[in-house]
Design an enzyme around this catalytic site. Structure first.
Site, PDB file in Angstrom:
ATOM      1  N   GLY A   7       4.180   1.103   7.406  1.00  0.00           N
ATOM      2  CA  GLY A   7       3.579   0.132   8.305  1.00  0.00           C
ATOM      3  C   GLY A   7       2.939  -0.966   7.482  1.00  0.00           C
ATOM      4  N   GLY A   8       2.380  -1.932   8.157  1.00  0.00           N
ATOM      5  CA  GLY A   8       1.734  -3.051   7.477  1.00  0.00           C
ATOM      6  C   GLY A   8       0.408  -2.653   6.856  1.00  0.00           C
ATOM      7  N   GLN A   9      -0.159  -3.587   6.142  1.00  0.00           N
ATOM      8  CA  GLN A   9      -1.464  -3.373   5.522  1.00  0.00           C
ATOM      9  C   GLN A   9      -2.514  -3.133   6.601  1.00  0.00           C
ATOM     10  OE1 GLN A   9      -2.248  -6.113   2.356  1.00  0.00           O
ATOM     11  NE2 GLN A   9      -4.464  -5.904   2.582  1.00  0.00           N
ATOM     12  N   GLY A  12      -3.185   1.741   9.574  1.00  0.00           N
ATOM     13  CA  GLY A  12      -3.636   3.085   9.916  1.00  0.00           C
ATOM     14  C   GLY A  12      -2.730   4.175   9.375  1.00  0.00           C
ATOM     15  N   LYS A  13      -1.760   3.785   8.544  1.00  0.00           N
ATOM     16  CA  LYS A  13      -0.791   4.761   8.055  1.00  0.00           C
ATOM     17  C   LYS A  13      -1.431   5.839   7.173  1.00  0.00           C
ATOM     18  CE  LYS A  13       0.843   1.413   4.694  1.00  0.00           C
ATOM     19  NZ  LYS A  13      -0.243   0.503   5.043  1.00  0.00           N
ATOM     20  N   HIS A  51     -11.329   5.302  -0.430  1.00  0.00           N
ATOM     21  CA  HIS A  51     -10.294   6.250   0.000  1.00  0.00           C
ATOM     22  C   HIS A  51     -10.569   7.640  -0.575  1.00  0.00           C
ATOM     23  CE1 HIS A  51      -6.768   4.312   2.035  1.00  0.00           C
ATOM     24  NE2 HIS A  51      -7.441   3.243   1.710  1.00  0.00           N
ATOM     25  N   GLU A  63      -4.864  11.255  -9.855  1.00  0.00           N
ATOM     26  CA  GLU A  63      -4.492   9.865 -10.111  1.00  0.00           C
ATOM     27  C   GLU A  63      -3.270   9.841 -11.019  1.00  0.00           C
ATOM     28  OE1 GLU A  63      -7.622   7.108 -10.996  1.00  0.00           O
ATOM     29  OE2 GLU A  63      -9.080   8.355  -9.928  1.00  0.00           O
TER      30      GLU A  63
END
Length: 163
Positions: A7-9, A12-13, A51, A63
């Site tokens: 989805g876009g920036q 909510g993905k 996040h 990471e």
């Protein structure tokens, strides 16, 4: 189970994919953060830290900006956030390099939830580097859509299952 959320920036993905990871996991799932702070972008690093903080109690954070095959093991659940940064970090290596990594991941008996920003709806970028990034992003998206068990488009935190 291999799932692909795109989805876009700020669509909510990540939140939707996190719920999926928690649902699939039999133990605490892994959150693979692909951001590489060698760009020295403080605002982006703050975003990444938020996040990590949001998921600290529910996920184990790893990471790994470049080689996902080093950190994914069988019988676990992984959320890769995000493939867009993975592509940027490996752009100089080329699409074939990234595709080979993904092929290896699909051979591992584990749950993986892939997240990718949908950036292919705009105009063709004028500079070579940006064009290559957009092109490879589209190719990686196609690879994931073809090979994942499910494909979920996210807009405004609403999920639409395509596959």
């Amino acid at each position: 189970m291999k799932s692909f959320y795109f989805g876009g920036q700020k669509s909510g993905k990540s939140s939707c994919a996190s719920k999926k990871a928690l649902m699939l996991a039999s133990a605490k799932p892994y959150y693979i953060a692909t951001y590489d702070n060698s760009y020295e972008d403080k605002a982006m690093q703050d975003r990444v830290n938020r996040h990590i903080k949001q998921r600290a109690e529910e996920f184990i954070t790893i990471e790994e900006p470049k080689d996902l095959t080093k950190v994914i093991k069988p019988k676990q659940t992984y959320l890769i956030d995000c493939m867009t940064m993975f592509i940027l970090n490996n752009l100089q290596e080329g699409y074939e390099f990234m595709e080979k990594q993904l092929e290896k991941l699909f051979e591992i008996d584990c749950n993986i939830i892939f997240i990718l920003n949908d950036i292919n709806n705009g105009v063709i970028p004028i500079d070579k580097y940006s064009r290559e990034f957009v092109d490879i992003s589209g190719l990686i998206g196609q690879f994931l859509a073809k090979n994942c068990d499910e494909v979920i488009e996210v807009k405004y935190s609403l999920e639409r299952r395509l596959k």
